[in-house]
Design a protein around this motif. Sequence first.
Motif, PDB file in Angstrom:
ATOM      1  N   THR A 282       0.837  -1.205   0.000  1.00 33.03           N
ATOM      2  CA  THR A 282       0.000   0.000   0.000  1.00 33.03           C
ATOM      3  C   THR A 282       0.866   1.247   0.000  1.00 33.03           C
ATOM      4  OG1 THR A 282      -1.898  -1.017   1.111  1.00 33.03           O
ATOM      5  CG2 THR A 282      -1.611   1.342   1.433  1.00 33.03           C
ATOM      6  N   LEU A 283       0.406   2.275  -0.700  1.00 29.07           N
ATOM      7  CA  LEU A 283       0.987   3.611  -0.621  1.00 29.07           C
ATOM      8  C   LEU A 283      -0.048   4.560  -0.018  1.00 29.07           C
ATOM      9  CD1 LEU A 283       2.638   4.003  -4.168  1.00 29.07           C
ATOM     10  CD2 LEU A 283       3.799   3.418  -2.023  1.00 29.07           C
ATOM     11  N   PHE A 284       0.352   5.295   1.003  1.00 29.80           N
ATOM     12  CA  PHE A 284      -0.487   6.359   1.543  1.00 29.80           C
ATOM     13  C   PHE A 284       0.010   7.697   1.001  1.00 29.80           C
ATOM     14  CE2 PHE A 284      -1.622   3.290   4.898  1.00 29.80           C
ATOM     15  CZ  PHE A 284      -3.004   3.486   4.924  1.00 29.80           C
ATOM     16  N   PHE A 285      -0.900   8.522   0.544  1.00 31.47           N
ATOM     17  CA  PHE A 285      -0.579   9.877   0.103  1.00 31.47           C
ATOM     18  C   PHE A 285      -1.018  10.820   1.211  1.00 31.47           C
ATOM     19  CE2 PHE A 285      -0.990   7.221  -3.599  1.00 31.47           C
ATOM     20  CZ  PHE A 285       0.146   7.545  -4.319  1.00 31.47           C
TER      21      PHE A 285
ATOM     22  N   PHE B  98       5.249   1.148 -10.253  1.00 34.62           N
ATOM     23  CA  PHE B  98       4.095   2.045 -10.285  1.00 34.62           C
ATOM     24  C   PHE B  98       4.616   3.476 -10.160  1.00 34.62           C
ATOM     25  CE2 PHE B  98       2.653  -2.014  -8.811  1.00 34.62           C
ATOM     26  CZ  PHE B  98       1.378  -2.170  -9.339  1.00 34.62           C
ATOM     27  N   THR B  99       4.097   4.385 -10.977  1.00 35.26           N
ATOM     28  CA  THR B  99       4.588   5.759 -10.976  1.00 35.26           C
ATOM     29  C   THR B  99       3.480   6.696 -10.525  1.00 35.26           C
ATOM     30  OG1 THR B  99       6.062   5.239 -12.819  1.00 35.26           O
ATOM     31  CG2 THR B  99       5.684   7.567 -12.333  1.00 35.26           C
ATOM     32  N   ALA B 100       3.782   7.483  -9.489  1.00 35.12           N
ATOM     33  CA  ALA B 100       2.806   8.426  -8.933  1.00 35.12           C
ATOM     34  C   ALA B 100       3.078   9.825  -9.477  1.00 35.12           C
ATOM     35  CB  ALA B 100       2.876   8.427  -7.408  1.00 35.12           C
ATOM     36  N   TYR B 101       2.002  10.500  -9.878  1.00 34.38           N
ATOM     37  CA  TYR B 101       2.073  11.881 -10.356  1.00 34.38           C
ATOM     38  C   TYR B 101       1.205  12.723  -9.429  1.00 34.38           C
ATOM     39  CZ  TYR B 101       4.081   9.780 -14.554  1.00 34.38           C
ATOM     40  OH  TYR B 101       4.880   9.076 -15.429  1.00 34.38           O
ATOM     41  N   VAL B 102       1.851  13.235  -8.379  1.00 35.18           N
ATOM     42  CA  VAL B 102       1.161  14.027  -7.366  1.00 35.18           C
ATOM     43  C   VAL B 102       2.047  15.220  -7.005  1.00 35.18           C
ATOM     44  CG1 VAL B 102      -0.116  12.045  -6.424  1.00 35.18           C
ATOM     45  CG2 VAL B 102       2.150  12.627  -5.482  1.00 35.18           C
ATOM     46  N   GLU B 103       1.540  16.102  -6.156  1.00 35.61           N
ATOM     47  CA  GLU B 103       2.319  17.255  -5.702  1.00 35.61           C
ATOM     48  C   GLU B 103       3.705  16.798  -5.227  1.00 35.61           C
ATOM     49  OE1 GLU B 103       4.280  20.305  -3.885  1.00 35.61           O
ATOM     50  OE2 GLU B 103       2.704  20.458  -5.403  1.00 35.61           O
ATOM     51  N   ASN B 104       4.721  17.521  -5.693  1.00 30.12           N
ATOM     52  CA  ASN B 104       6.110  17.101  -5.466  1.00 30.12           C
ATOM     53  C   ASN B 104       6.482  16.988  -3.989  1.00 30.12           C
ATOM     54  OD1 ASN B 104       6.527  17.080  -8.279  1.00 30.12           O
ATOM     55  ND2 ASN B 104       7.012  19.260  -8.278  1.00 30.12           N
ATOM     56  N   ASN B 105       5.865  17.792  -3.133  1.00 30.40           N
ATOM     57  CA  ASN B 105       6.214  17.796  -1.715  1.00 30.40           C
ATOM     58  C   ASN B 105       5.264  16.964  -0.858  1.00 30.40           C
ATOM     59  OD1 ASN B 105       8.476  19.625  -1.953  1.00 30.40           O
ATOM     60  ND2 ASN B 105       6.984  21.253  -2.310  1.00 30.40           N
ATOM     61  N   LEU B 106       4.317  16.269  -1.492  1.00 31.97           N
ATOM     62  CA  LEU B 106       3.367  15.471  -0.736  1.00 31.97           C
ATOM     63  C   LEU B 106       4.059  14.232  -0.163  1.00 31.97           C
ATOM     64  CD1 LEU B 106       0.316  15.178   0.007  1.00 31.97           C
ATOM     65  CD2 LEU B 106       0.120  13.676  -1.970  1.00 31.97           C
ATOM     66  N   PHE B 107       3.835  13.967   1.116  1.00 32.59           N
ATOM     67  CA  PHE B 107       4.443  12.805   1.786  1.00 32.59           C
ATOM     68  C   PHE B 107       3.767  11.523   1.307  1.00 32.59           C
ATOM     69  CE2 PHE B 107       4.293   9.851   5.502  1.00 32.59           C
ATOM     70  CZ  PHE B 107       5.637   9.529   5.512  1.00 32.59           C
ATOM     71  N   VAL B 108       4.595  10.556   0.858  1.00 27.86           N
ATOM     72  CA  VAL B 108       4.099   9.250   0.428  1.00 27.86           C
ATOM     73  C   VAL B 108       4.745   8.191   1.312  1.00 27.86           C
ATOM     74  CG1 VAL B 108       3.894   7.606  -1.464  1.00 27.86           C
ATOM     75  CG2 VAL B 108       3.807  10.070  -1.936  1.00 27.86           C
ATOM     76  N   HIS B 109       3.918   7.317   1.886  1.00 28.11           N
ATOM     77  CA  HIS B 109       4.418   6.276   2.791  1.00 28.11           C
ATOM     78  C   HIS B 109       4.005   4.901   2.282  1.00 28.11           C
ATOM     79  CE1 HIS B 109       5.720   4.450   6.582  1.00 28.11           C
ATOM     80  NE2 HIS B 109       4.619   3.722   6.537  1.00 28.11           N
ATOM     81  N   ARG B 110       4.978   3.965   2.237  1.00 32.15           N
ATOM     82  CA  ARG B 110       4.726   2.591   1.801  1.00 32.15           C
ATOM     83  C   ARG B 110       4.578   1.683   3.030  1.00 32.15           C
ATOM     84  NH1 ARG B 110       8.255  -0.311  -2.641  1.00 32.15           N
ATOM     85  NH2 ARG B 110       9.345   1.652  -2.439  1.00 32.15           N
ATOM     86  N   THR B 111       3.615   0.766   2.956  1.00 29.88           N
ATOM     87  CA  THR B 111       3.444  -0.188   4.034  1.00 29.88           C
ATOM     88  C   THR B 111       2.810  -1.461   3.482  1.00 29.88           C
ATOM     89  OG1 THR B 111       2.634  -0.475   6.305  1.00 29.88           O
ATOM     90  CG2 THR B 111       1.138   0.573   4.738  1.00 29.88           C
TER      91      THR B 111
ATOM     92  N   ALA C  38      -2.367  -1.776   6.733  1.00 32.71           N
ATOM     93  CA  ALA C  38      -2.744  -0.441   6.259  1.00 32.71           C
ATOM     94  C   ALA C  38      -3.863   0.196   7.081  1.00 32.71           C
ATOM     95  CB  ALA C  38      -3.137  -0.500   4.785  1.00 32.71           C
ATOM     96  N   ASP C  39      -4.910  -0.548   7.375  1.00 31.11           N
ATOM     97  CA  ASP C  39      -6.040   0.039   8.100  1.00 31.11           C
ATOM     98  C   ASP C  39      -5.621   0.536   9.478  1.00 31.11           C
ATOM     99  OD1 ASP C  39      -7.684  -0.495   5.972  1.00 31.11           O
ATOM    100  OD2 ASP C  39      -8.618  -2.273   6.859  1.00 31.11           O
ATOM    101  N   SER C  40      -4.896  -0.292  10.222  1.00 35.83           N
ATOM    102  CA  SER C  40      -4.472   0.114  11.568  1.00 35.83           C
ATOM    103  C   SER C  40      -3.453   1.245  11.499  1.00 35.83           C
ATOM    104  CB  SER C  40      -3.892  -1.089  12.325  1.00 35.83           C
ATOM    105  OG  SER C  40      -2.764  -1.624  11.645  1.00 35.83           O
ATOM    106  N   PHE C  41      -2.578   1.209  10.498  1.00 36.74           N
ATOM    107  CA  PHE C  41      -1.581   2.280  10.347  1.00 36.74           C
ATOM    108  C   PHE C  41      -2.277   3.628  10.129  1.00 36.74           C
ATOM    109  CE2 PHE C  41       1.423   4.939   8.068  1.00 36.74           C
ATOM    110  CZ  PHE C  41       2.601   4.734   8.781  1.00 36.74           C
ATOM    111  N   TYR C  42      -3.292   3.621   9.282  1.00 29.51           N
ATOM    112  CA  TYR C  42      -4.034   4.866   9.000  1.00 29.51           C
ATOM    113  C   TYR C  42      -4.727   5.363  10.264  1.00 29.51           C
ATOM    114  CZ  TYR C  42      -7.079   8.164   6.527  1.00 29.51           C
ATOM    115  OH  TYR C  42      -7.728   9.301   6.096  1.00 29.51           O
ATOM    116  N   ALA C  43      -5.374   4.455  10.977  1.00 28.76           N
ATOM    117  CA  ALA C  43      -6.097   4.846  12.185  1.00 28.76           C
ATOM    118  C   ALA C  43      -5.156   5.415  13.244  1.00 28.76           C
ATOM    119  CB  ALA C  43      -6.851   3.639  12.746  1.00 28.76           C
ATOM    120  N   ASN C  44      -3.956   4.862  13.341  1.00 29.91           N
ATOM    121  CA  ASN C  44      -3.017   5.278  14.390  1.00 29.91           C
ATOM    122  C   ASN C  44      -2.224   6.532  14.046  1.00 29.91           C
ATOM    123  OD1 ASN C  44      -3.714   3.093  16.028  1.00 29.91           O
ATOM    124  ND2 ASN C  44      -2.154   1.750  15.120  1.00 29.91           N
TER     125      ASN C  44
END
Length: 372
Positions: free
Chosen positions: A262-265, A282-295, A300-306
């Motif tokens: 999973t990638l979180f934006f 996979f190539t992401a095209y998003v705002e250059n300074n946006l934090f992207v986290h791989r898990t 993923a669900d618990s990581f997002y909640a926490n």
Amino acid sequence: MEDEELRCVGCGAVIQTTDPNGLGFVPASALKKAVDNDEDVYCKRCFRLRHYNEISPVSLTDDDFRSLLSQIQDTDALIVYVVDIFDFNGSLIPGLHRFVGANPILMVGNKSDLLPSSFKRSKLTDWIRQQANKNGIRPIGIELVSAKTNDSVDHLLEVIDKKRKGRDVYVVGVTNVGKSTLINQIIRQSTGIKELITTSRFPGTTLDKIEIPLADGKQIIDTPGIIHAQQMAHYLNGRDLKIVAPQKQIKPRSYQLNPEQTLFFAGVARFDYLHGDKKYGFTAYVENNLFVHRTKLANADSFYANHLGDLLTPPSGEDLKHFPELVRHEFKTTEKSDLVIEGLGWITVPAGVIVAGWAPKQVAVLIRRSMI
């Protein structure tokens, strides 16, 4: 003075000096000074917006906005419909055909300066036309511009002048697509006046239609934007929106993902690689300074909640209390495709995989043929 119905040059609201919390308020002393010195009059709201980038709540309802637009169907005019190429579905005006009647529509895709250099603009134009047709809109033409950098605005003005055939021009669009910035560029080129209309990255800046005279006696009419709940911008404050919405030309970011990763934006969106034969890029095209986290997908669900609101931010502050849940959209690709999260950007994915995109409730997630 108020009997003359003075209007704010920035937003078009009727100037008044009695209700500090109402639209168009100007302190009586400031109004007298502006009138005595023959200066442009800006309401308190626009003054604060222009000088301090502070937005005040808009008291007009969606029905008020739509009643202004409904006047267009009784005119003989060219409709210039401005959409955000990063948020097409969020740019849609429900029932646009009822507002414009039989008047022709020229679609303008704004924010082209943000596209990576490898992007196929002809593919984007075709895609915009297809999406417009699906929504009952049959544009007579599609132009790509950047109101922010003035890219292709000269060409757009030539196209408008040719297609309006001596008629008035109505510029329409939902909030946050850059419509007033485009109008400012048009004014700057035709009159030399800078920043005449208040612009902001916040929704609801223009409160009434503003008329700009043309040389032949006709007008370009800037209409108020309709606030659209399906925009990512609807859920973020101005500071966070700068972090999420692309601000400069996008630089692609590539990730080698195994199935069930999973990638979180930040905290605003999520991408899952669910199933495929092997590890893919996979190539992401998003705002250059946006934090992207791989898990891992399993975590993923618990990581997002926490971590929502600290590691995964934006959203932040008060927005956390009102930020909607992320909704899952699953797709199986048959060709190289873009998974688009409206208002954020897209992830290019290979053929023959199963992926899912998550976005705030009501924000569109869709799949399209890859444009790179």
